[in-house]
Structure formats: C-alpha cells, structure tokens
Scaffold this motif. Structure first.
Motif, mmCIF file in Angstrom:
data_model
loop_
_atom_site.group_PDB
_atom_site.id
_atom_site.type_symbol
_atom_site.label_atom_id
_atom_site.label_comp_id
_atom_site.label_asym_id
_atom_site.label_seq_id
_atom_site.Cartn_x
_atom_site.Cartn_y
_atom_site.Cartn_z
ATOM 1 N N GLU A 1 0.838 -1.201 0.000
ATOM 2 C CA GLU A 1 0.000 0.000 0.000
ATOM 3 C C GLU A 1 0.874 1.253 0.000
ATOM 4 O OE1 GLU A 1 -3.460 2.094 2.821
ATOM 5 O OE2 GLU A 1 -2.793 0.018 3.175
ATOM 6 N N LYS A 2 1.962 1.219 0.732
ATOM 7 C CA LYS A 2 2.875 2.358 0.786
ATOM 8 C C LYS A 2 3.539 2.584 -0.571
ATOM 9 C CE LYS A 2 6.847 4.115 3.383
ATOM 10 N NZ LYS A 2 7.827 3.846 4.477
ATOM 11 N N HIS A 3 3.905 1.497 -1.243
ATOM 12 C CA HIS A 3 4.549 1.604 -2.553
ATOM 13 C C HIS A 3 3.591 2.202 -3.579
ATOM 14 C CE1 HIS A 3 6.365 0.186 -6.388
ATOM 15 N NE2 HIS A 3 7.510 0.307 -5.738
ATOM 16 N N HIS B 1 3.834 5.999 -5.765
ATOM 17 C CA HIS B 1 3.741 6.112 -7.223
ATOM 18 C C HIS B 1 2.416 6.727 -7.665
ATOM 19 C CE1 HIS B 1 7.089 3.270 -6.873
ATOM 20 N NE2 HIS B 1 7.411 3.612 -8.114
ATOM 21 N N GLY B 2 1.636 7.256 -6.710
ATOM 22 C CA GLY B 2 0.395 7.944 -7.050
ATOM 23 C C GLY B 2 -0.701 7.022 -7.557
ATOM 24 N N LEU B 3 -0.719 5.782 -7.083
ATOM 25 C CA LEU B 3 -1.721 4.818 -7.519
ATOM 26 C C LEU B 3 -2.769 4.617 -6.439
ATOM 27 C CD1 LEU B 3 0.457 2.040 -9.206
ATOM 28 C CD2 LEU B 3 -0.732 3.944 -10.297
ATOM 29 N N ASP B 4 -3.958 4.250 -6.874
ATOM 30 C CA ASP B 4 -5.028 3.944 -5.940
ATOM 31 C C ASP B 4 -4.740 2.627 -5.238
ATOM 32 O OD1 ASP B 4 -7.981 2.560 -5.570
ATOM 33 O OD2 ASP B 4 -8.015 4.729 -5.208
ATOM 34 N N HIS C 1 17.432 -3.371 -10.444
ATOM 35 C CA HIS C 1 16.397 -2.343 -10.557
ATOM 36 C C HIS C 1 15.460 -2.742 -11.693
ATOM 37 C CE1 HIS C 1 14.689 1.662 -9.997
ATOM 38 N NE2 HIS C 1 14.667 1.780 -11.313
ATOM 39 N N LEU C 2 14.162 -2.870 -11.378
ATOM 40 C CA LEU C 2 13.158 -3.296 -12.361
ATOM 41 C C LEU C 2 12.171 -2.166 -12.592
ATOM 42 C CD1 LEU C 2 12.378 -5.904 -13.978
ATOM 43 C CD2 LEU C 2 10.689 -6.333 -12.195
ATOM 44 N N THR C 3 11.870 -1.902 -13.866
ATOM 45 C CA THR C 3 10.915 -0.856 -14.242
ATOM 46 C C THR C 3 9.777 -1.475 -15.035
ATOM 47 O OG1 THR C 3 12.655 0.821 -14.332
ATOM 48 C CG2 THR C 3 10.602 1.326 -15.457
ATOM 49 N N ILE C 4 8.555 -1.152 -14.651
ATOM 50 C CA ILE C 4 7.355 -1.644 -15.325
ATOM 51 C C ILE C 4 6.543 -0.439 -15.788
ATOM 52 C CG2 ILE C 4 5.235 -2.989 -15.103
ATOM 53 C CD1 ILE C 4 6.564 -4.592 -12.905
ATOM 54 N N SER C 5 6.300 -0.348 -17.071
ATOM 55 C CA SER C 5 5.569 0.796 -17.625
ATOM 56 C C SER C 5 4.202 0.360 -18.117
ATOM 57 C CB SER C 5 6.358 1.416 -18.787
ATOM 58 O OG SER C 5 7.631 1.841 -18.344
ATOM 59 N N ARG C 6 3.237 1.248 -17.946
ATOM 60 C CA ARG C 6 1.872 1.015 -18.430
ATOM 61 C C ARG C 6 1.253 2.366 -18.736
ATOM 62 N NH1 ARG C 6 -2.936 -2.159 -15.070
ATOM 63 N NH2 ARG C 6 -4.605 -1.802 -16.580
ATOM 64 N N GLU C 7 0.952 2.566 -20.031
ATOM 65 C CA GLU C 7 0.424 3.841 -20.496
ATOM 66 C C GLU C 7 1.422 4.950 -20.132
ATOM 67 O OE1 GLU C 7 -3.465 4.074 -18.840
ATOM 68 O OE2 GLU C 7 -4.298 2.538 -20.180
ATOM 69 N N ALA C 8 0.986 5.953 -19.372
ATOM 70 C CA ALA C 8 1.883 7.068 -19.064
ATOM 71 C C ALA C 8 2.538 6.922 -17.699
ATOM 72 C CB ALA C 8 1.121 8.383 -19.124
ATOM 73 N N LYS C 9 2.287 5.824 -16.988
ATOM 74 C CA LYS C 9 2.815 5.652 -15.639
ATOM 75 C C LYS C 9 3.914 4.589 -15.634
ATOM 76 C CE LYS C 9 -1.433 7.046 -13.267
ATOM 77 N NZ LYS C 9 -2.457 6.676 -12.260
ATOM 78 N N THR C 10 4.808 4.721 -14.666
ATOM 79 C CA THR C 10 5.930 3.792 -14.541
ATOM 80 C C THR C 10 6.103 3.406 -13.078
ATOM 81 O OG1 THR C 10 7.073 4.760 -16.445
ATOM 82 C CG2 THR C 10 8.399 3.474 -14.914
#
Length: 214
Positions: free
Chosen positions: A67-69, A73-76, A105-114
C-alpha cells in the motif's frame, strides 16, 4: 513434496539496454493467487522475482508495504500489480538493470505511468527451492499445453484430397476405340434427289448444256 505452482505472468528481458545475452526471467506472484514460486500462506503479499536460472533477485511486499509503494507512485489502493505486470509483459514494457552483484532495478511501464522496484539478491539456500518450484511449474505448464495441442489436433478433421482436374487430351482418340459408339448417321444421296433439299426429288431431271443453241 509440494505441488509446483502453476505459471503466471512472466517475460524474458536482457539486463540493461543490451538486446542479447545475458537474459533474465522476470515473474511475479501476486495477491490474487499463488503464482510462480509463491510461498505457502503468502496470500495478500506480492513478489517480483528475477533469475538467470542460477541466481535469484526478489522484491517482496506485505499488504502494508504494498500500500505504501502504491501511494509513492500515485496509484489507488485498489490497483493490482499482477495486472500491471501482465500488461507490461504483453507490451514488452519491462526493463531490468543490475546495479551490482546483490542489487537489481526493475521498471514496469503502463500507459503514461511507470513503477520502479528495487530487488535484492536472495541467498542460495533460500533461492534453491524457489528456482526449483519455478522450473517444475514451467515444465508442468509445457506438458499441459502439449496435451491441449494434441487434443485440438485430434478434433481437427483430416483434410480430404481434392479431385485432380482432368488432363487435357492432346491427341485424337484411336479410331478403333470409337467403333461401335453411337455417332451421326451419314445419309447416302440417291439419284434424282434434290441436292439443295435432300429428301425431295427434283421436278426436272438434270440435263447437260446444248451447244447447238449457241
């Protein structure tokens, strides 16, 4: 021995910006069910793992740290990281960078968010059973897919041979082969019969030219 977990979402990515080897398998075990190599009783937790089949890096979250993570990242709170990872795999939007021997370090992108994740190397005694579960889960999945493919082949009707088109005859048939076959009847001309209208007799018999009249 515990039955291996059924494979979930995974993808194969290179480390850094390179397009060739070494390659790493990235997979997740999410809160919606037991995924690849998920530990028993880990419902509600979320794990991201990366392996080269020899070593294992992992980022693990409890419901509280997850929940903190999301908030960072500004997610619900209702956002599902398993769905994020699945969509990113389908769109080839997962990137991996190995910082050093013990961190990744792992990056996951979806639409305009990462989303970004820091993974830490798992000690070998702990990594071995997780890699074993991953390998056995993948093997079971392959066997199941092969059985399904074989069943589909059995259900497919065998293709019938199409009739071959008749070859064009380049030569006239043998005259002997046509004997006895029905054909047009050639009528014989009779004396006194009209040449213009066969079947009718000429009213005036044909005569020669009289040269005395000339």
């Amino acid at each position: 021995m515990q039955r291996p977990a059924a494979p979930g979402s995974l993808c194969v990515v290179p480390a850094g910006s390179g397009q060739g080897p070494p390659l790493y398998v990235c997979y997740c075990a999410g809160p919606e069910g037991q995924g690849l190599g998920a530990e028993p009783g880990a419902a509600g937790a979320f794990h991201l793992r990366v392996t080269d089949a020899l070593e294992l890096w992992s980022a693990s979250f409890t419901p509280e740290t997850l929940e903190k993570h999301k908030a960072q990242h500004g997610l619900d709170e209702a956002e599902d990281y398993s769905s994020w990872f699945r969509v990113a795999c389908d769109q080839h939007a997962v990137s991996l960078t190995l910082k050093d021997d013990s961190n990744a370090h792992l990056t996951i992108s979806r639409e305009a968010k990462t989303l970004t994740f820091d993974l830490f190397k798992v000690p070998s005694p702990e990594a071995a059973p997780q890699l074993q579960a991953l390998m056995l889960g993948l093997a079971e999945q392959v066997c199941r897919l092969e059985r399904q493919l074989a069943a589909l082949k059995d259900m497919t009707p065998s293709s019938r041979k199409k009739p071959q088109p008749a070859k064009q005859q380049l030569f006239l048939p043998d005259p002997d082969s046509r004997r006895g076959a029905p054909g047009p009847v050639i009528r014989k001309w009779m004396p006194g019969e009209s040449i213009i209208n066969p079947g009718f007799k000429s009213k005036k018999p044909a005569s020669g030219v009289n040269f005395d009249d000339t």
